[in-house]
Design a protein around this motif. Structure first.
Motif, PDB file in Angstrom:
ATOM      1  N   LEU A  16      -5.159  -4.926  -5.388  1.00 32.74           N
ATOM      2  CA  LEU A  16      -6.256  -4.048  -5.292  1.00 32.74           C
ATOM      3  C   LEU A  16      -6.925  -3.871  -3.974  1.00 32.74           C
ATOM      4  O   LEU A  16      -7.185  -3.004  -3.649  1.00 32.74           O
ATOM      5  CB  LEU A  16      -7.232  -4.703  -6.147  1.00 32.74           C
ATOM      6  N   TRP A  17      -6.568  -5.026  -3.043  1.00 32.22           N
ATOM      7  CA  TRP A  17      -7.121  -5.073  -1.889  1.00 32.22           C
ATOM      8  C   TRP A  17      -6.493  -3.889  -0.863  1.00 32.22           C
ATOM      9  O   TRP A  17      -7.155  -3.099  -0.288  1.00 32.22           O
ATOM     10  CB  TRP A  17      -6.667  -6.240  -1.343  1.00 32.22           C
ATOM     11  N   GLU A  18      -5.232  -3.996  -1.034  1.00 38.02           N
ATOM     12  CA  GLU A  18      -4.608  -2.693  -0.304  1.00 38.02           C
ATOM     13  C   GLU A  18      -4.964  -1.228  -0.659  1.00 38.02           C
ATOM     14  O   GLU A  18      -5.119  -0.595  -0.055  1.00 38.02           O
ATOM     15  CB  GLU A  18      -2.912  -2.965  -0.281  1.00 38.02           C
ATOM     16  N   LEU A  19      -5.160  -1.244  -2.213  1.00 34.81           N
ATOM     17  CA  LEU A  19      -5.347  -0.028  -2.722  1.00 34.81           C
ATOM     18  C   LEU A  19      -6.833   0.570  -2.075  1.00 34.81           C
ATOM     19  O   LEU A  19      -6.940   1.724  -1.675  1.00 34.81           O
ATOM     20  CB  LEU A  19      -5.426  -0.002  -4.052  1.00 34.81           C
ATOM     21  N   GLU A  20      -7.652  -0.651  -2.018  1.00 30.98           N
ATOM     22  CA  GLU A  20      -9.050  -0.154  -1.796  1.00 30.98           C
ATOM     23  C   GLU A  20      -9.008   0.121  -0.334  1.00 30.98           C
ATOM     24  O   GLU A  20      -9.916   0.920   0.237  1.00 30.98           O
ATOM     25  CB  GLU A  20     -10.189  -1.601  -2.177  1.00 30.98           C
ATOM     26  N   ARG A  21      -8.302  -0.471   0.604  1.00 28.19           N
ATOM     27  CA  ARG A  21      -8.243  -0.269   2.050  1.00 28.19           C
ATOM     28  C   ARG A  21      -7.813   1.259   2.250  1.00 28.19           C
ATOM     29  O   ARG A  21      -8.284   1.839   3.268  1.00 28.19           O
ATOM     30  CB  ARG A  21      -7.458  -1.377   2.751  1.00 28.19           C
ATOM     31  N   ARG A  22      -6.809   1.522   1.702  1.00 25.97           N
ATOM     32  CA  ARG A  22      -6.199   2.783   1.831  1.00 25.97           C
ATOM     33  C   ARG A  22      -7.435   3.802   1.416  1.00 25.97           C
ATOM     34  O   ARG A  22      -7.524   4.911   2.263  1.00 25.97           O
ATOM     35  CB  ARG A  22      -5.152   3.031   1.040  1.00 25.97           C
ATOM     36  N   LEU A  23      -7.969   3.657   0.341  1.00 25.14           N
ATOM     37  CA  LEU A  23      -8.873   4.634  -0.141  1.00 25.14           C
ATOM     38  C   LEU A  23     -10.142   4.788   0.671  1.00 25.14           C
ATOM     39  O   LEU A  23     -10.791   5.908   0.978  1.00 25.14           O
ATOM     40  CB  LEU A  23      -9.358   4.350  -1.488  1.00 25.14           C
TER      41      LEU A  23
ATOM     42  N   LEU B 148     -10.101   4.961   3.865  1.00 28.96           N
ATOM     43  CA  LEU B 148      -9.929   5.792   4.884  1.00 28.96           C
ATOM     44  C   LEU B 148     -10.109   7.228   4.586  1.00 28.96           C
ATOM     45  O   LEU B 148     -10.011   8.059   5.572  1.00 28.96           O
ATOM     46  CB  LEU B 148      -8.180   5.567   5.264  1.00 28.96           C
ATOM     47  N   VAL B 149     -10.224   7.579   3.447  1.00 34.04           N
ATOM     48  CA  VAL B 149     -10.410   8.921   3.098  1.00 34.04           C
ATOM     49  C   VAL B 149     -11.670   9.338   3.508  1.00 34.04           C
ATOM     50  O   VAL B 149     -12.834   8.462   3.285  1.00 34.04           O
ATOM     51  CB  VAL B 149      -9.985   9.245   1.495  1.00 34.04           C
ATOM     52  N   ALA B 150     -12.032  10.472   3.848  1.00 34.30           N
ATOM     53  CA  ALA B 150     -13.353  10.965   4.178  1.00 34.30           C
ATOM     54  C   ALA B 150     -14.128  10.856   3.116  1.00 34.30           C
ATOM     55  O   ALA B 150     -13.896  11.168   2.082  1.00 34.30           O
ATOM     56  CB  ALA B 150     -13.361  12.613   4.774  1.00 34.30           C
TER      57      ALA B 150
END
Length: 322
Positions: free
Chosen positions: A58-65, A67-69
């Motif tokens: 979940l941590w990695e997923l949240e970090r990627r998301l 980055l989205v505008a």
């Protein structure tokens, strides 16, 4: 870093970015700045889905998301929720619950739509397990009907001949033990899809709605209002024309617009374009729309066969019919 199994699942369930362009979908709309902006939305959903499938936690997923505008982030959460729902259906884990009780909570309205996208790719016997345990979360379980809305959008967007041209109605499903409302929530998503299929050209959208049977048009207009406000693509003058064209159904456009602003406000990003669309369709400011939706969420003791979600919508609609 992608996993091998995650990559396989991604290839099986997700379309390529090119598959959701207007040209690839066969939508007869010339390429323009508007179509390119609308194409970004399903492409962002796909990106969120791919991250949700591939991420190890979940941590990695949240970090990627993150980055989205901001104006597109909710759509990325739609895709990520879709991925978590598919994965949970396969192994019984609780990724969707953890996502929506954690970083996905501000995007709850759109996340339920992502569950609907997953439903379009899962057999019906698995649908009873797709809604996570969110007891205590505001608006749950009333807005789980947005999953059915998402299912309707997905089917119309990817199979327009069947659901738009031939106007097939879905087989009822006992969502919240109310199978009779299932086709209505489906049509609310179909109405949103019409906005995309016709590239936000209001005359084409209105014409498409008018081709459906009269009893289906109110829910279609509601979906159009939500998409016009959340996704954008039309000018204020265009939306005022659309409101006039809707006639007695104009309150449905306003209802959809108010719900769109509520979803944006929950995510902390109400942009000027969305507020202008809201005003054109409802005469409300964003603050007034959020207040209306929030106060209308409180039951006033109505009874009937419709689910609480529709009674909530009716209380919002009543503001525009007085």
């Amino acid at each position: 870093m992608s996993t091998v199994l995650g990559s396989i699942r991604r290839l099986v369930f997700a379309p390529a970015l090119a598959d959701v362009t207007f040209a690839a979908r066969g939508f007869s709309i010339p390429e323009s700045e508007t179509t390119r902006a609308l194409e970004q939305i399903p492409q962002t959903v796909i990106a969120g889905f791919e991250w949700g499938i591939d991420c190890r936690g979940l941590w990695e997923l949240e970090r990627r998301l993150s980055l989205v505008a901001p104006e597109l982030r909710g759509f990325a959460y739609e895709g990520a929720t879709m991925a978590c729902t598919v994965l949970d259906a396969m192994d019984g884990r609780k990724r969707t619950r953890d996502l929506l009780r954690g970083p996905g909570l501000p995007h709850l309205f759109l996340a339920y739509i992502g569950i609907g996208f997953a439903m379009a790719r899962l057999p019906r016997p698995l649908w009873r397990k797709v809604v996570p345990d969110l007891d205590g979360v505001r608006y749950h379980p009333a807005i789980t009907w947005l999953a059915v809305d998402g299912y309707g959008f997905d089917r119309a967007y990817f199979q327009p001949r069947r659901w738009v041209t031939e106007q097939e109605t879905p087989k009822p499903y006992p969502w919240q033990d109310t199978p009779s409302y299932f086709p209505r929530a489906f049509d609310q998503g179909l109405g949103r899809a019409l906005w995309f299929i016709h590239g936000a050209e209001v005359k084409s959208v209105a014409s498409a709605v008018r081709k459906f049977a009269g009893h289906r048009q109110s829910d279609l207009w509601s979906g159009v209002g939500l998409a016009a406000t959340f996704a954008g693509g039309a000018t204020g003058d265009d939306l005022e024309w659309l409101r006039a064209e809707a006639g007695e159904q104009a309150p449905e456009l306003a209802l959809g617009a108010a719900l769109a602003i509520m979803a944006k406000a929950a995510a902390g990003h109400v942009d000027d374009r969305a507020e202008q669309a809201l005003h054109a369709l409802s005469d409300l400011t964003a603050t007034a729309a959020v207040t209306l939706v929030e106060t209308s969420s409180i039951s006033t003791g109505e009874s009937g066969q419709e689910p609480e979600y529709e009674r909530w919508r009716a209380r919002i609609r009543a503001h525009f019919t007085q």
